[in-house]
Design a protein around this motif. Sequence first.
Motif, PDB file in Angstrom:
ATOM      1  N   ARG A 159      -4.143  11.508  -3.560  1.00  0.00           N
ATOM      2  CA  ARG A 159      -5.178  11.553  -2.526  1.00  0.00           C
ATOM      3  C   ARG A 159      -4.663  11.084  -1.169  1.00  0.00           C
ATOM      4  N   PHE A 160      -3.641  10.211  -1.181  1.00  0.00           N
ATOM      5  CA  PHE A 160      -3.092   9.634   0.049  1.00  0.00           C
ATOM      6  C   PHE A 160      -1.604   9.381  -0.181  1.00  0.00           C
ATOM      7  N   PRO A 161      -0.825   9.145   0.866  1.00  0.00           N
ATOM      8  CA  PRO A 161       0.628   8.981   0.699  1.00  0.00           C
ATOM      9  C   PRO A 161       0.980   7.758  -0.156  1.00  0.00           C
ATOM     10  N   VAL A 184       0.616  15.163  -0.972  1.00  0.00           N
ATOM     11  CA  VAL A 184      -0.768  14.742  -0.771  1.00  0.00           C
ATOM     12  C   VAL A 184      -1.642  15.972  -0.925  1.00  0.00           C
ATOM     13  N   GLY A 185      -2.538  15.937  -1.881  1.00  0.00           N
ATOM     14  CA  GLY A 185      -3.367  17.100  -2.150  1.00  0.00           C
ATOM     15  C   GLY A 185      -4.227  16.878  -3.371  1.00  0.00           C
ATOM     16  N   ASP A 186      -4.611  17.981  -3.998  1.00  0.00           N
ATOM     17  CA  ASP A 186      -5.520  17.942  -5.138  1.00  0.00           C
ATOM     18  C   ASP A 186      -4.981  18.912  -6.182  1.00  0.00           C
ATOM     19  N   CYS A 187      -4.732  18.407  -7.390  1.00  0.00           N
ATOM     20  CA  CYS A 187      -4.171  19.256  -8.439  1.00  0.00           C
ATOM     21  C   CYS A 187      -5.103  20.415  -8.790  1.00  0.00           C
ATOM     22  N   ASN A 199      -6.943  12.060  -7.916  1.00  0.00           N
ATOM     23  CA  ASN A 199      -8.179  12.648  -7.417  1.00  0.00           C
ATOM     24  C   ASN A 199      -9.251  12.663  -8.504  1.00  0.00           C
ATOM     25  N   TYR A 200     -10.483  12.635  -8.080  1.00  0.00           N
ATOM     26  CA  TYR A 200     -11.608  12.665  -9.022  1.00  0.00           C
ATOM     27  C   TYR A 200     -11.584  13.948  -9.847  1.00  0.00           C
ATOM     28  N   GLY A 201     -11.713  13.791 -11.162  1.00  0.00           N
ATOM     29  CA  GLY A 201     -11.858  14.940 -12.038  1.00  0.00           C
ATOM     30  C   GLY A 201     -10.570  15.658 -12.385  1.00  0.00           C
ATOM     31  N   GLU A 202      -9.420  15.134 -11.980  1.00  0.00           N
ATOM     32  CA  GLU A 202      -8.159  15.807 -12.306  1.00  0.00           C
ATOM     33  C   GLU A 202      -7.804  15.636 -13.777  1.00  0.00           C
ATOM     34  N   GLY A 216       4.063   5.683   1.821  1.00  0.00           N
ATOM     35  CA  GLY A 216       4.572   7.001   1.451  1.00  0.00           C
ATOM     36  C   GLY A 216       6.026   7.144   1.842  1.00  0.00           C
ATOM     37  N   GLY A 217       6.940   6.941   0.903  1.00  0.00           N
ATOM     38  CA  GLY A 217       8.362   7.006   1.207  1.00  0.00           C
ATOM     39  C   GLY A 217       8.939   5.674   1.648  1.00  0.00           C
TER      40      GLY A 217
END
Length: 206
Positions: free
Chosen positions: A203-205, A185-188, A42-45, A147-148
């Motif tokens: 950001r995506f699987p 899938v998420g944002d740190c 993700n952007y900025g992580e 994803g998987g």
Amino acid sequence: KPDALWSVFTSAPAVVSDHQHLSASNFVLNRGADPLIVDPSNYGEVDSLATNAVTADSTNAQDDYFGTQTPWSQAELVWARGTDDAVYAARSDFAKAFIFVETPSDIPYAHREWVFLPEGEIVTIDRVHTASAAHAMYVGFHTHTGGGGLTLSGGVATGTAGGSKLAIHQVLLSGGTPEVVQPEVGDCSISCSYPCGMCDAARFPV
């Protein structure tokens, strides 16, 4: 062309204090319209594990920078070469990617040697000298296989992405056990406390 190959390899130092990923030695790979090795960060992580960069545990890591490169990185792209036969190679020296503010990196040696061959094969040689055997090195490749959708058997992980087949072969390991995992899938920046160096949310699987 549907079978044309392209790749990007980066090993930048920290140029700004934010808005830049901590990912010296990162790379991606596409075949035609099929993304194979992808960067789902993700952007900025503030974490390297969500990229394809090599990272490690540093003894001087503080404020959740354990297990990640840092914003004070002085990593380098030592050299990059291309040949008339469409072979491309580069070296990332990211030993200084673990500087903490004004504290020098405690990792004396950290290299990724990267070679991109015309038939679509990428070879990485990843070596890190950590402070002790209790401090780990981390190598991960994020695949766009649904994803998987990656299977590990006999030291080879295989999967499909669009009309392409992807295979990841282990050649020589000094330790550790290969495994296939699916990051959340998420944002740190949301799922844990900033900066959260050990987060690998995508950001995506992948």
